[in-house]
Design a protein around this motif. Structure first.
Motif, PDB file in Angstrom:
ATOM      1  N   ALA A 191      40.180  42.367  47.722  1.00  0.00           N
ATOM      2  CA  ALA A 191      40.925  43.114  46.701  1.00  0.00           C
ATOM      3  C   ALA A 191      40.552  44.592  46.634  1.00  0.00           C
ATOM      4  O   ALA A 191      41.422  45.436  46.406  1.00  0.00           O
ATOM      5  CB  ALA A 191      40.712  42.476  45.332  1.00  0.00           C
ATOM      6  N   GLU A 192      39.295  44.899  46.824  1.00  0.00           N
ATOM      7  CA  GLU A 192      38.830  46.274  46.623  1.00  0.00           C
ATOM      8  C   GLU A 192      39.620  47.296  47.441  1.00  0.00           C
ATOM      9  O   GLU A 192      40.119  48.277  46.876  1.00  0.00           O
ATOM     10  CB  GLU A 192      37.324  46.352  46.919  1.00  0.00           C
ATOM     11  N   PRO A 193      39.792  47.118  48.755  1.00  0.00           N
ATOM     12  CA  PRO A 193      40.552  48.130  49.503  1.00  0.00           C
ATOM     13  C   PRO A 193      42.015  48.226  49.070  1.00  0.00           C
ATOM     14  O   PRO A 193      42.594  49.311  49.092  1.00  0.00           O
ATOM     15  CB  PRO A 193      40.440  47.691  50.961  1.00  0.00           C
ATOM     16  N   VAL A 194      42.611  47.121  48.666  1.00  0.00           N
ATOM     17  CA  VAL A 194      43.998  47.144  48.194  1.00  0.00           C
ATOM     18  C   VAL A 194      44.092  47.980  46.919  1.00  0.00           C
ATOM     19  O   VAL A 194      44.978  48.827  46.778  1.00  0.00           O
ATOM     20  CB  VAL A 194      44.522  45.708  47.947  1.00  0.00           C
TER      21      VAL A 194
ATOM     22  N   VAL B 259      44.602  57.750  33.223  1.00  0.00           N
ATOM     23  CA  VAL B 259      44.755  56.308  33.340  1.00  0.00           C
ATOM     24  C   VAL B 259      43.344  55.735  33.384  1.00  0.00           C
ATOM     25  O   VAL B 259      42.519  56.165  34.197  1.00  0.00           O
ATOM     26  CB  VAL B 259      45.536  55.931  34.616  1.00  0.00           C
ATOM     27  N   LYS B 260      43.045  54.786  32.514  1.00  0.00           N
ATOM     28  CA  LYS B 260      41.698  54.211  32.416  1.00  0.00           C
ATOM     29  C   LYS B 260      41.701  52.810  33.021  1.00  0.00           C
ATOM     30  O   LYS B 260      42.461  51.944  32.597  1.00  0.00           O
ATOM     31  CB  LYS B 260      41.271  54.100  30.953  1.00  0.00           C
ATOM     32  N   LEU B 261      40.829  52.598  34.005  1.00  0.00           N
ATOM     33  CA  LEU B 261      40.756  51.317  34.698  1.00  0.00           C
ATOM     34  C   LEU B 261      39.320  50.824  34.766  1.00  0.00           C
ATOM     35  O   LEU B 261      38.405  51.598  35.028  1.00  0.00           O
ATOM     36  CB  LEU B 261      41.301  51.455  36.113  1.00  0.00           C
ATOM     37  N   LEU B 262      39.163  49.528  34.539  1.00  0.00           N
ATOM     38  CA  LEU B 262      37.879  48.849  34.715  1.00  0.00           C
ATOM     39  C   LEU B 262      38.035  47.890  35.886  1.00  0.00           C
ATOM     40  O   LEU B 262      39.011  47.133  35.921  1.00  0.00           O
ATOM     41  CB  LEU B 262      37.527  48.020  33.481  1.00  0.00           C
ATOM     42  N   LEU B 263      37.109  47.918  36.806  1.00  0.00           N
ATOM     43  CA  LEU B 263      37.115  46.978  37.918  1.00  0.00           C
ATOM     44  C   LEU B 263      35.773  46.265  37.928  1.00  0.00           C
ATOM     45  O   LEU B 263      34.736  46.877  38.183  1.00  0.00           O
ATOM     46  CB  LEU B 263      37.358  47.703  39.242  1.00  0.00           C
ATOM     47  N   PHE B 264      35.810  44.976  37.601  1.00  0.00           N
ATOM     48  CA  PHE B 264      34.594  44.167  37.608  1.00  0.00           C
ATOM     49  C   PHE B 264      34.451  43.532  38.979  1.00  0.00           C
ATOM     50  O   PHE B 264      35.377  42.862  39.458  1.00  0.00           O
ATOM     51  CB  PHE B 264      34.665  43.101  36.513  1.00  0.00           C
ATOM     52  N   LEU B 265      33.314  43.775  39.611  1.00  0.00           N
ATOM     53  CA  LEU B 265      33.048  43.344  40.980  1.00  0.00           C
ATOM     54  C   LEU B 265      31.689  42.657  41.084  1.00  0.00           C
ATOM     55  O   LEU B 265      30.796  42.903  40.277  1.00  0.00           O
ATOM     56  CB  LEU B 265      33.005  44.561  41.923  1.00  0.00           C
ATOM     57  N   ALA B 266      31.544  41.881  42.143  1.00  0.00           N
ATOM     58  CA  ALA B 266      30.243  41.319  42.492  1.00  0.00           C
ATOM     59  C   ALA B 266      29.357  42.428  43.061  1.00  0.00           C
ATOM     60  O   ALA B 266      29.855  43.417  43.606  1.00  0.00           O
ATOM     61  CB  ALA B 266      30.418  40.211  43.529  1.00  0.00           C
TER      62      ALA B 266
ATOM     63  N   ILE C 192      41.295  45.789  34.983  1.00  0.00           N
ATOM     64  CA  ILE C 192      41.852  45.935  33.643  1.00  0.00           C
ATOM     65  C   ILE C 192      42.309  47.372  33.440  1.00  0.00           C
ATOM     66  O   ILE C 192      41.573  48.314  33.740  1.00  0.00           O
ATOM     67  CB  ILE C 192      40.805  45.578  32.564  1.00  0.00           C
ATOM     68  N   ARG C 193      43.533  47.522  32.941  1.00  0.00           N
ATOM     69  CA  ARG C 193      44.010  48.837  32.494  1.00  0.00           C
ATOM     70  C   ARG C 193      43.732  48.917  30.998  1.00  0.00           C
ATOM     71  O   ARG C 193      44.127  48.027  30.244  1.00  0.00           O
ATOM     72  CB  ARG C 193      45.492  49.009  32.771  1.00  0.00           C
ATOM     73  N   TRP C 194      43.028  49.975  30.594  1.00  0.00           N
ATOM     74  CA  TRP C 194      42.558  50.133  29.224  1.00  0.00           C
ATOM     75  C   TRP C 194      43.382  51.207  28.531  1.00  0.00           C
ATOM     76  O   TRP C 194      43.475  52.328  29.012  1.00  0.00           O
ATOM     77  CB  TRP C 194      41.087  50.546  29.268  1.00  0.00           C
ATOM     78  N   GLU C 195      43.981  50.861  27.398  1.00  0.00           N
ATOM     79  CA  GLU C 195      44.768  51.826  26.626  1.00  0.00           C
ATOM     80  C   GLU C 195      44.567  51.564  25.145  1.00  0.00           C
ATOM     81  O   GLU C 195      44.536  50.407  24.724  1.00  0.00           O
ATOM     82  CB  GLU C 195      46.263  51.688  26.940  1.00  0.00           C
ATOM     83  N   GLY C 196      44.467  52.620  24.371  1.00  0.00           N
ATOM     84  CA  GLY C 196      44.388  52.481  22.930  1.00  0.00           C
ATOM     85  C   GLY C 196      43.237  51.628  22.446  1.00  0.00           C
ATOM     86  O   GLY C 196      43.362  50.924  21.444  1.00  0.00           O
TER      87      GLY C 196
END
Length: 138
Positions: A56-59, A32-39, A107-111
């Motif tokens: 949001a981060e701990p959740v 599963v590919k995930l992008l997390l954009f954070l400050a 973001i969940r990244w697929e294909g």
């Protein structure tokens, strides 16, 4: 299930993104590919300058740990300090692959593209994060 967490800045994001998301090996690894954009984190603190990111981060991490049966890779991309992020020409604001408008963004990244996304107004909601993690093919 294991979650590989990789941190990236504006300077080194491209290399991490290519290796983890865009290379032929990454495309076929079944993760599963995930992008997390954070400050960016405040100096000497585990917190970011963005209150929404801190909520949001701990959740997101809690829900990731509950993801059963799939390995995941989480690329945490730090957008910079406040002035850098607020620039309308910020690279991740203008990049059509990401088109960021706020942080945090998950973001969940697929294909080769964004398959699902949660913006700053939803990234702290457990049911929304669970839905994003369950989105797409299993």
């Amino acid at each position: 299930m294991t979650v590989e967490k990789v941190d990236a800045t504006l300077a080194d994001f491209g290399a991490h993104f290519e290796r983890l998301f865009a290379s032929p090996d990454a495309a076929s690894d079944g993760k599963v590919k995930l992008l997390l954009f954070l400050a960016d984190r405040e100096p000497g603190s585990s917190l970011t300058w963005c209150p929404d990111c801190n909520v949001a981060e701990p959740v997101i991490y809690e829900r990731l740990e509950a993801l059963r049966g799939r390995d995941a890779v989480l690329l945490r991309a730090y957008v910079g300090d406040k002035p850098t992020w607020r620039d309308p020409a910020h690279p991740w604001r203008v990049d059509p692959r990401f088109a960021l408008t706020g942080v945090p963004t998950l973001i969940r990244w697929e294909g080769g593209a964004a398959a699902a996304r949660l913006g700053d107004e939803e990234a702290h909601l457990k049911d929304k994060v669970d839905a994003l993690l369950g989105a797409g093919s299993n």
